[in-house]
Enzyme design. Structure first.
Site, PDB file in Angstrom:
ATOM      1  CB  SER A  94      34.910  35.182  52.816  1.00  0.00           C
ATOM      2  OG  SER A  94      33.742  35.906  52.484  1.00  0.00           O
ATOM      3  CG  HIS A 108      29.397  38.980  54.771  1.00  0.00           C
ATOM      4  ND1 HIS A 108      29.943  40.155  55.258  1.00  0.00           N
ATOM      5  CD2 HIS A 108      30.335  38.437  53.956  1.00  0.00           C
ATOM      6  CE1 HIS A 108      31.143  40.315  54.740  1.00  0.00           C
ATOM      7  NE2 HIS A 108      31.415  39.296  53.952  1.00  0.00           N
ATOM      8  CG  HIS A 177      21.247  50.391  42.870  1.00  0.00           C
ATOM      9  ND1 HIS A 177      22.247  49.834  43.636  1.00  0.00           N
ATOM     10  CD2 HIS A 177      20.376  49.373  42.604  1.00  0.00           C
ATOM     11  CE1 HIS A 177      22.003  48.543  43.809  1.00  0.00           C
ATOM     12  NE2 HIS A 177      20.872  48.237  43.207  1.00  0.00           N
ATOM     13  N   GLY A 261      40.638  35.009  40.639  1.00  0.00           N
ATOM     14  CA  GLY A 261      40.351  34.016  41.675  1.00  0.00           C
ATOM     15  C   GLY A 261      39.422  32.918  41.182  1.00  0.00           C
ATOM     16  NE  ARG A 262      38.154  25.986  43.040  1.00  0.00           N
ATOM     17  CZ  ARG A 262      37.091  25.444  43.642  1.00  0.00           C
ATOM     18  NH1 ARG A 262      36.405  26.129  44.540  1.00  0.00           N
ATOM     19  NH2 ARG A 262      36.724  24.209  43.335  1.00  0.00           N
TER      20      ARG A 262
END
Length: 313
Positions: A94, A108, A177, A261-262
């Site tokens: 990722s 991304h 939103h 997770g980290r």
């Protein structure tokens, strides 16, 4: 099924992407390898590659992780309730790159594999991934290039894949939103296994392999565009939308935090400088207003033609 082959591919992809961005930026990324010892909530290992305060990237990170856990968290089973509570194995790459120049878009990309291991049953394996582009100042030439590369990458796997995954991306990377998209989209897919393990894995690879060609030419076109405080201010304001999406809606962020997770690696996607303002709107007729009117809405970017009415480059 060979999860080792998936791991080797992902580590190689991380190396290729970081190598390409180091060439473009002229600076090395920091490497932070980690291992979760037996007894931890999650077991596994990973490698974070990060640059901060760089000439090209103000903050950029590309993570590889390979973890195993005793129970899938809710974010991973919301579409597969029959697997709730099953042990799992997950691995992926990722990345999020936040450039310094406001004319270079944030990007991304993620490709991943999940394997649920329900007791007494065959493993259930699926793939996910995609990439999306978040410009601060829109250029139709760039948006079209990004989408066309994705369309070409998915073409060998069926004519339905690009339009289907583009729509999925438009719907997923949407701030409900705010009633606005995060950027100009790209492709997104999840819980994907319909082509069988080998072909589904191949499709995931095609998306991962397409990233450098989808993004680097845009970087090369825009990186030397002059900018000032006005553009930097608007960039920081729009980055606030990025933070809102990642902390409220992003399934990958939620999975990482819910599964133990980290944290440093999970939140590496956050931009370094962000601003919020109360009920602010850009002045009509400005390039900032054009982002909202012309780019933050679903469009047939892959079908865009240079020279069409309203085209900008």
């Amino acid at each position: 099924m060979s999860t080792q082959a998936v791991r080797e591919y992902l580590l190689g992809l991380q190396d290729r992407i970081i190598g390409a961005l180091e060439v473009e930026g002229g600076q090395a990324f920091r490497t932070d390898s980690w291992v979760r010892e037996p007894g931890a909530r999650l077991q596994g290992d990973g490698q974070s590659r990060l640059i901060e305060d760089g000439h090209l990237l103000e903050r950029g990170g590309c993570n590889f992780s390979h973890v195993r856990g005793p129970q899938l968290p809710p974010s991973a089973t919301q579409h597969r309730p029959e697997l709730a509570g099953a042990p799992f194995e997950a691995m992926g790459v990722s990345l999020v790159f936040h450039p310094r120049n406001p004319y270079v878009p944030t990007v991304h990309m993620n490709v991943r594999m999940f394997a649920a291991l329900p007791e007494g049953r065959e493993p259930v394996v699926w793939f996910g991934g995609g990439m999306d582009l978040t410009p601060y100042y829109g250029f139709e030439e760039d948006a079209s290039h990004f989408h066309r590369v994705n369309r070409e990458a998915l073409a060998p796997f069926g004519d339905d894949k690009y339009p289907r995954f583009k729509q999925w991306c438009d719907e997923y990377f949407f701030l409900k939103h705010r009633d606005e998209p995060r950027g100009i989209g790209g492709v997104f897919f999840d819980d994907f296994a319909e082509l069988g393990f080998e072909r589904s894995f191949a499709m995931m690879q095609a998306v991962g392999d397409a990233f450098i060609n989808a993004y680097v030419p845009i970087v090369q076109r825009r990186r030397d565009t002059p900018y000032g405080e006005r553009e930097r201010d608007f960039q920081a304001y729009r980055r606030g939308r990025y933070v809102e999406f990642n902390l409220v809606f992003d399934r990958g962020t939620l999975f990482g935090l819910q599964s133990g997770g980290r944290t440093e690696s999970i939140l590496m996607s956050m931009p370094p400088i962000v601003k919020w303002r109360y009920d602010w709107h850009p002045e009509a007729g400005t390039p900032e207003a054009q982002l909202y009117s012309d780019f933050l809405r679903p469009r047939d970017w892959a079908g865009w033609q240079s020279g069409a009415p309203g085209a900008t480059a």
